[in-house]
Write an enzyme that holds these catalytic residues in place. Sequence first.
Site, short mmCIF file in Angstrom:
data_model
loop_
_atom_site.label_atom_id
_atom_site.label_comp_id
_atom_site.label_asym_id
_atom_site.label_seq_id
_atom_site.Cartn_x
_atom_site.Cartn_y
_atom_site.Cartn_z
CB ILE A 219 -0.89 -0.20 1.13
CG1 ILE A 219 -1.66 -1.35 1.34
CG2 ILE A 219 -1.70 1.23 1.12
CD1 ILE A 219 -2.47 -1.60 -0.30
CD GLU B 201 -4.20 2.57 -9.69
OE1 GLU B 201 -5.30 2.13 -10.08
OE2 GLU B 201 -4.00 3.25 -8.81
P1 TGC Z 1 -16.69 -7.79 -12.05
O1 TGC Z 1 -17.52 -8.71 -11.59
O2 TGC Z 1 -16.29 -7.68 -13.45
O3 TGC Z 1 -16.84 -6.23 -11.30
C1 TGC Z 1 -17.36 -6.15 -10.01
C2 TGC Z 1 -18.32 -4.89 -10.24
O4 TGC Z 1 -17.47 -3.64 -10.26
C3 TGC Z 1 -17.79 -3.04 -11.89
N1 TGC Z 1 -16.85 -2.84 -12.48
C4 TGC Z 1 -16.49 -1.41 -12.54
N2 TGC Z 1 -16.89 -0.12 -12.14
C5 TGC Z 1 -16.36 0.82 -12.44
N3 TGC Z 1 -15.14 1.03 -13.14
C6 TGC Z 1 -14.31 -0.26 -13.44
N4 TGC Z 1 -13.48 -0.06 -14.19
C7 TGC Z 1 -14.90 -1.40 -13.31
N5 TGC Z 1 -14.72 -2.63 -13.54
C8 TGC Z 1 -15.88 -3.54 -12.98
C9 TGC Z 1 -18.50 -4.21 -12.38
O5 TGC Z 1 -19.67 -3.48 -13.33
C10 TGC Z 1 -19.36 -4.83 -11.17
O6 TGC Z 1 -20.57 -4.20 -10.78
P2 TGC Z 1 -21.73 -4.93 -10.28
O7 TGC Z 1 -22.71 -3.72 -9.88
O8 TGC Z 1 -22.38 -5.74 -11.57
O9 TGC Z 1 -21.49 -5.69 -9.13
O10 TGC Z 1 -15.36 -8.14 -11.20
P3 TGC Z 1 -14.41 -9.15 -10.86
O11 TGC Z 1 -14.31 -9.69 -9.72
O12 TGC Z 1 -14.50 -10.11 -12.05
O13 TGC Z 1 -12.95 -8.54 -11.27
C11 TGC Z 1 -12.70 -7.71 -12.41
C12 TGC Z 1 -11.11 -7.19 -12.63
C13 TGC Z 1 -10.25 -8.08 -12.57
C14 TGC Z 1 -11.41 -6.23 -13.68
C15 TGC Z 1 -10.89 -6.32 -11.45
O14 TGC Z 1 -10.99 -6.87 -10.22
C16 TGC Z 1 -9.50 -5.58 -11.58
O15 TGC Z 1 -9.47 -4.51 -12.16
N6 TGC Z 1 -8.39 -6.18 -11.13
C17 TGC Z 1 -7.01 -5.35 -10.91
C18 TGC Z 1 -7.17 -4.85 -9.51
C19 TGC Z 1 -6.34 -3.65 -9.39
O16 TGC Z 1 -6.24 -2.95 -10.20
N7 TGC Z 1 -5.88 -3.32 -8.25
C20 TGC Z 1 -5.19 -1.82 -7.92
C21 TGC Z 1 -5.09 -1.90 -6.55
S1 TGC Z 1 -4.69 0.07 -6.18
C22 TGC Z 1 -3.30 0.10 -6.84
O17 TGC Z 1 -2.48 -0.72 -7.23
C23 TGC Z 1 -2.69 1.53 -6.45
S2 TGC Z 1 -1.03 1.83 -6.98
C24 TGC Z 1 -1.20 3.43 -7.17
C25 TGC Z 1 0.15 4.08 -6.83
O18 TGC Z 1 1.19 3.98 -6.29
O19 TGC Z 1 0.24 4.99 -7.73
P1 FAD Z 2 -1.19 -11.29 -8.92
O1 FAD Z 2 -2.60 -10.84 -9.06
O2 FAD Z 2 -0.77 -12.36 -7.93
O3 FAD Z 2 -0.64 -11.45 -10.33
C1 FAD Z 2 0.72 -12.37 -10.60
C2 FAD Z 2 0.60 -12.52 -11.98
O4 FAD Z 2 -0.51 -13.39 -12.54
C3 FAD Z 2 0.76 -11.21 -12.69
O5 FAD Z 2 1.62 -11.34 -13.94
C4 FAD Z 2 -0.56 -11.00 -13.48
O6 FAD Z 2 -0.90 -10.39 -14.61
C5 FAD Z 2 -1.05 -12.59 -13.54
N1 FAD Z 2 -2.59 -12.95 -13.67
C6 FAD Z 2 -3.18 -12.71 -12.50
N2 FAD Z 2 -4.58 -13.10 -12.82
C7 FAD Z 2 -4.46 -13.65 -14.15
C8 FAD Z 2 -5.54 -14.23 -14.92
N3 FAD Z 2 -6.66 -14.22 -14.69
N4 FAD Z 2 -4.97 -14.49 -16.19
C9 FAD Z 2 -3.71 -14.36 -16.63
N5 FAD Z 2 -2.97 -13.62 -15.78
C10 FAD Z 2 -2.87 -13.40 -14.48
N6 FAD Z 2 -2.57 -1.92 -3.86
C11 FAD Z 2 -3.36 -1.10 -3.32
O7 FAD Z 2 -4.47 -1.43 -3.07
N7 FAD Z 2 -3.11 0.15 -2.87
C12 FAD Z 2 -1.94 0.61 -3.20
O8 FAD Z 2 -1.52 1.84 -3.02
C13 FAD Z 2 -0.78 -0.02 -4.09
N8 FAD Z 2 0.27 0.46 -4.18
C14 FAD Z 2 1.34 -0.35 -4.78
C15 FAD Z 2 2.52 0.16 -4.88
C16 FAD Z 2 3.56 -0.97 -5.59
C17 FAD Z 2 4.82 -0.25 -5.50
C18 FAD Z 2 3.21 -2.12 -6.04
C19 FAD Z 2 4.43 -2.85 -6.63
C20 FAD Z 2 1.92 -2.36 -5.86
C21 FAD Z 2 0.93 -1.63 -5.13
N9 FAD Z 2 -0.32 -2.22 -5.00
C22 FAD Z 2 -0.98 -1.54 -4.31
C23 FAD Z 2 -0.79 -3.37 -5.38
C24 FAD Z 2 -1.06 -3.83 -6.83
O9 FAD Z 2 -2.09 -3.25 -7.33
C25 FAD Z 2 -0.83 -5.35 -7.10
O10 FAD Z 2 0.20 -5.76 -6.75
C26 FAD Z 2 -1.38 -5.97 -8.50
O11 FAD Z 2 -2.87 -5.46 -8.42
C27 FAD Z 2 -1.28 -7.12 -8.94
O12 FAD Z 2 -1.64 -7.98 -7.73
P2 FAD Z 2 -0.46 -9.24 -7.18
O13 FAD Z 2 0.73 -8.47 -6.98
O14 FAD Z 2 -1.04 -9.76 -6.06
O15 FAD Z 2 -0.18 -9.99 -8.26
#
Ligand code: TGC
Ligand code: FAD
Length: 391
Positions: free
Chosen positions: A167, A371
Site C-alpha cells: 500500500i 493498478e
Molecule cells: P466484476 O464482476 O467484473 O466487477 C465487479 C463490479 O465492479 C464493476 N466494475 C467497474 N466499475 C467501475 N469501473 C470499473 N473499471 C469497473 N470494473 C468493474 C462491475 O460492473 C461490477 O459491478 P456490479 O454492480 O455488477 O457488481 O469483478 P471481478 O471480480 O470479475 O474483477 C474484475 C477485474 C479483474 C477487472 C478487477 O477486479 C480488476 O481491475 N483487478 C485489478 C485490481 C487492481 O487494479 N488493483 C489496484 C489496487 S490499487 C493500486 O494498485 C494503487 S497503486 C497506485 C500508485 O501507487 O500510484
Molecule cells: P497477482 O494478482 O498475484 O498476479 C501475478 C501474475 O499473474 C501477474 O503477472 C498477473 O498479470 C497474472 N495474472 C493474475 N490473474 C490472471 C489471469 N486471470 N489471467 C492471466 N494472468 C493473470 N494496491 C493497493 O491496493 N493500494 C496501493 O496503494 C498499492 N500500491 C502499490 C505500490 C507498489 C509499488 C506495488 C508494486 C503494488 C501496489 N499495489 C497497491 C498492489 C497492486 O495493485 C497489485 O500488486 C496488483 O494489483 C497485482 O496483484 P498481485 O501483486 O497480487 O499479483
Amino acid sequence: MDTLTLDDLSGLPGLLTEEEALIRATARAFVAEQVLPQIADHFERKTFPDELVPELGALGYLGANLTGYGCAGVNMVSYGLMLQEIEYGDSGLRSFVSVQGSLAMYAIHRFGSEEQKQAHLPPMARGQQIGCFGLTEPDHGSDPGGMRTFARTRGNTFVLNGTKAWITNSPVADVAVVWAKLDEDSHKAVRGFIVERGSKGFETPPMKSKMSMRASHTGEIVLSDCVVPKESMLPLSNGLGSPLACLNQARMGIAWGAIGAAKACFESALAYARTRTQFGKPIGSKQLIQDQLVEMALEITKADLMNLHISRLKDAGKVTPQQVSMCKKNSVAQALRIARMARAIHGANGISLEYCPVRHMLNLESVYTYEGTNEVHSLIIGQGLTGFSAF
Ligand code: TGC
Ligand code: FAD
C-alpha cells in the site's frame, strides 16, 4: 542544424488550451528546480522527499481534478499533464500524488458523507493529512473480489480484521481508506472505511527490500480487531464497483505519468547518443541507434496523442473503463520498453544512478504491475471485444 523535439513531432502544445499549457509549464519548472536535483539520492537511500508534500499541496496538485473542498478543479487533461511532469521526475512522487488525489481523496469525495468530506478533503488537498488506499491483500491482488478483510458490527462501532499489502503511503498515512466486506451483509458487499492513524489495532509496517519505487513509502495495513466508529464507513460505497471506480481515475493519470518517465529516458538517451563517441563518431550518427531513438519517439508521440484523446472524452463524460485500460496498458508497456532501450544506449553508464533510465526502468516494473497488471488490462479489453470473461 536545428533538431526536432518530442513536442515538434506530436504537435501537443498546439492541442492544449492556454490554461493547460500554463499548468504543464509550472509543473515542469517545479520538477526541474525541486525534484531532479535530489531524486536519485532519495532513490539510492530509499527515502521519500517528505518536505515536498506541503509544496505539492500549495501548487494545487493534490486532488487537483476534484471540485470544492479546497481542490483545484482542473480537467483531466491538465491533471494528466501535471502527473506527466511529476513522473518525469520520479514515479514514486507521482505515485504519492495519484494515491492521495485519485484514490484516497476521490473515494471520500465520491462515496463519503458531507461530514467526512469536510473533515478530510481540505487538509488532504493542502498536504496536511496524508491518505492511502488499501485494496490489495497478500493473497488477493488482481482478484480483489476475493478479499478476506471483514468489518463486523459491534454496537456503535465496526471491528475490522484483515491485512492489506503493497500500500503506497501507508507507513506515513494519517488516514487509510480501507476496503472490507461487511460481515452482516448476506452478499458480503465491499464497503469503504476511513481508518485514522491512532485507531487501536491499526499498524502499517513498511514493505522491505524494494528494488523499485525506492523513493516512495510502501507498506502493509494490518487490522487486528481494529475498532472504528460507525460513521467511518463511506455511506455511498456499495460493492466492488466502488473501489474499481476509483481505479478508473488513477489509471488515466498513470497513463500520462508513465510517458513522463519515458520522456526523461528518451531525452537522456538522445543527449548521450549525440555526445558519446565510439569508432570515431558519435553513436547517434549510427543507424541502429537512430532506429531505436525513432522507435522511442514514435511510441511517446502515439501515447501522448491517445492519452489526450481519451482524456478529452473523459472530460466530456464519455469515457469507458476499456478505453482507460487501453491507455494504462499501452503507456506503461511502452514506457518500460523505452526505459530499457535508453538504459542500453547509455552502455555501462546506463546502470548508474547518475543517469535516470535505470531508476525509471526499475520504477516502471511496479507501474506495470499496479493498478491492474498488463495482463489484467488485456483481459478487460478482451472481454469488451469478445464478450467472454477470461479472468
Ligand atoms: P466484476 O464482476 O467484473 O466487477 C465487479 C463490479 O465492479 C464493476 N466494475 C467497474 N466499475 C467501475 N469501473 C470499473 N473499471 C469497473 N470494473 C468493474 C462491475 O460492473 C461490477 O459491478 P456490479 O454492480 O455488477 O457488481 O469483478 P471481478 O471480480 O470479475 O474483477 C474484475 C477485474 C479483474 C477487472 C478487477 O477486479 C480488476 O481491475 N483487478 C485489478 C485490481 C487492481 O487494479 N488493483 C489496484 C489496487 S490499487 C493500486 O494498485 C494503487 S497503486 C497506485 C500508485 O501507487 O500510484
Ligand atoms: P497477482 O494478482 O498475484 O498476479 C501475478 C501474475 O499473474 C501477474 O503477472 C498477473 O498479470 C497474472 N495474472 C493474475 N490473474 C490472471 C489471469 N486471470 N489471467 C492471466 N494472468 C493473470 N494496491 C493497493 O491496493 N493500494 C496501493 O496503494 C498499492 N500500491 C502499490 C505500490 C507498489 C509499488 C506495488 C508494486 C503494488 C501496489 N499495489 C497497491 C498492489 C497492486 O495493485 C497489485 O500488486 C496488483 O494489483 C497485482 O496483484 P498481485 O501483486 O497480487 O499479483
